[in-house]
Write an enzyme that holds these catalytic residues in place. Structure first.
Site, short mmCIF file in Angstrom:
data_model
loop_
_atom_site.label_atom_id
_atom_site.label_comp_id
_atom_site.label_asym_id
_atom_site.label_seq_id
_atom_site.Cartn_x
_atom_site.Cartn_y
_atom_site.Cartn_z
N ASN A 76 7.25 4.88 11.71
CA ASN A 76 7.12 6.34 11.32
C ASN A 76 8.36 7.19 12.19
OD1 ASN A 76 6.52 8.89 10.97
ND2 ASN A 76 4.51 8.91 11.95
N TRP A 77 9.29 7.38 11.49
CA TRP A 77 10.47 8.06 12.12
C TRP A 77 10.25 9.39 12.41
CZ3 TRP A 77 15.83 6.20 9.60
CH2 TRP A 77 15.65 4.87 9.85
N LYS A 78 9.34 10.15 12.01
CA LYS A 78 9.01 11.52 11.99
C LYS A 78 10.36 12.19 11.81
CE LYS A 78 5.08 10.35 15.11
NZ LYS A 78 4.15 10.76 16.44
N HIS A 92 -1.58 11.91 8.38
CA HIS A 92 -1.02 11.54 9.65
C HIS A 92 -1.71 12.84 10.72
CE1 HIS A 92 1.18 11.79 13.42
NE2 HIS A 92 1.35 10.18 13.02
N GLU A 98 -5.41 5.55 13.87
CA GLU A 98 -4.62 6.02 15.09
C GLU A 98 -5.42 7.19 15.97
OE1 GLU A 98 -0.01 5.99 14.30
OE2 GLU A 98 -0.99 7.96 13.31
N GLY A 144 1.94 9.70 20.89
CA GLY A 144 2.75 10.40 21.64
C GLY A 144 2.34 10.24 23.24
N SER A 151 1.43 5.08 20.47
CA SER A 151 2.07 4.53 21.62
C SER A 151 2.18 3.02 21.67
CB SER A 151 1.44 4.93 22.87
OG SER A 151 1.47 6.39 22.97
N GLY A 200 5.65 4.82 16.18
CA GLY A 200 6.38 6.23 16.10
C GLY A 200 7.65 6.02 16.73
P1 PGA Z 1 3.81 6.94 18.68
O1 PGA Z 1 3.44 7.61 17.36
O2 PGA Z 1 4.04 5.39 18.49
O3 PGA Z 1 5.11 7.69 19.08
O4 PGA Z 1 2.56 7.19 19.66
C1 PGA Z 1 2.64 7.06 16.47
C2 PGA Z 1 2.52 7.82 15.23
O5 PGA Z 1 2.41 9.09 15.20
O6 PGA Z 1 2.32 7.39 14.21
#
Ligand code: PGA
Length: 254
Positions: free
Chosen positions: A10-12, A97, A167, A173, A213, A234
Site C-alpha cells: 500500500n504505497w499510500k 483502510h 490491521e 504507522g 508496521s 505500508g
Molecule cells: P504501515 O502501514 O506498514 O506503514 O504500518 C500499513 C497500512 O496502512 O496498510
C-alpha cells in the site's frame, strides 16, 4: 488454506514523482520474478497505475488501487469507478483502510465500495481492525461487527474475490507490529467471522493478511508464527532496500 502467499504494497500517497514510482515498480517486479510461493500486488496512487501495469507477464506484479467509488458511474467529481480501474489494467482494490474510515467512511460506505468493486470485476482487499484493545475483549465485538457490516448485501458467490486484511489500527504507522502469536489468534477470529458470513468452505479458502508496521525484519515471523496467508505493507513497500528483503523473507518461510 490458500497455498500461495500474497504480499500487498500500500504505497499510500507516495512517492512524490512518477519517476520514483516507476523505479519502485521496477525493483519490486525484479524481485517478484525470483519468488516461488509468493504473489505480489502493488497499490500505487491512481495516477501511477497505468505507468506500472505490466503489459507482458502481469502475473509477476499485479496492480491495485487504494480506493474505489461506491458509484458505478455518473456525476461524481473526483471519484474513480471500479470499471475505470479495471480498464487500465489494475485487478485489485484496497477497501475500508483505517485511514479512509478515520476520514469518514462508515461500515455502510465500506460495504457499498466492496459491492461496487466486486461488481466491476476487481478483487477487494477489505481492511478491518480494532482501534484499541480493552481487557474485557469488547474489541472482538467491534471487529465482528465491522466484518459483518462490510459484507452487507455482498453476494455469497463473490467470496472468492475477497481478501481479508486484518490491521489493528494502533499498529499502523507505529514502531512495532503486533506480536506474531496474537496475529495468529486474530487471523483465526477473522476467518471464523468470515465463515459466519460466507460459510465454512469459502472461509477455508479466503486469504487473511496482516498489516501494521511490517518490515523486512519481522515479516518472516509474522508469516511463520502468525500463520497468515500474506501481508499488507505500508511504509516498507516503497523502500527499494527493505521491500526486496521483505519479499525474499516471506518467500523463504517453508
Ligand atoms: P504501515 O502501514 O506498514 O506503514 O504500518 C500499513 C497500512 O496502512 O496498510
Amino acid at each position: 488454506m490458500p497455498t500461495r502467499r500474497l504480499v500487498v504494497g500500500n504505497w499510500k500517497m507516495t512517492p512524490a514523482t512518477l519517476k520514483e514510482a516507476k523505479r519502485i515498480a521496477r525493483v519490486t517486479r525484479k524481485v517478484a520474478a525470483e519468488l516461488k510461493h509468493t504473489d505480489v500486488v502493488a497499490c500505487p496512487p491512481f495516477v501511477y497505475i497505468t505507468a506500472i501495469v505490466l503489459k507482458k507477464h502481469p502475473e509477476l506484479m499485479r496492480v491495485g488501487a487504494q480506493s474505489v467509488s461506491m458509484h458505478e458511474a455518473g456525476a461524481h467529481t473526483g471519484e474513480v469507478s471500479a470499471a475505470m480501474i479495471k480498464d487500465v489494467g489494475a485487478e485489485y482494490v484496497i477497501v475500508g483502510h483505517s485511514e479512509d474510515r478515520a476520514a469518514g467512511d462508515t461500515d455502510a460506505d465500506v460495504a457499498k465500495r466492496v459491492q461496487a468493486a466486486l461488481a466491476g470485476g476487481l478483487k477487494s482487499i477489505v481492511c478491518v481492525g480494532e482501534s484499541i484493545r480493552d481487557e474485557a475483549g469488547a474489541y472482538l465485538e467491534t471487529l465482528k461487527n465491522q466484518i459483518k457490516n462490510s459484507f452487507a448485501d455482498v453476494p455469497k458467490n463473490q467470496s472468492k474475490n475477497i481478501i481479508m486484511a486484518y490491521e489493528p489500527v494502533w499498529a499502523i504507522g507505529a514502531k512495532e507490529a503486533m506480536v506474531p502469536a496474537q496475529v495468529y489468534e486474530m487471523s483465526l477470529f477473522v476467518k471464523k467471522i468470515f465463515s459466519d458470513v460466507f460459510g465454512h468452505g469459502p472461509a477455508m479458502k479466503v486469504s487473511v493478511l496482516y498489516g501494521g508496521s511490517v518490515n523486512f525484519r519481522n515479516a518472516a515471523d509474522i508469516i511463520f508464527i502468525g500463520k497468515v496467508d500474506g501481508l499488507l505493507v505500508g511504509r516498507e513497500s516503497v523502500s527499494v532496500v527493505g521491500f526486496p528483503d521483505l519479499l525474499r523473507a516471506v518467500d523463504s518461510v517453508a
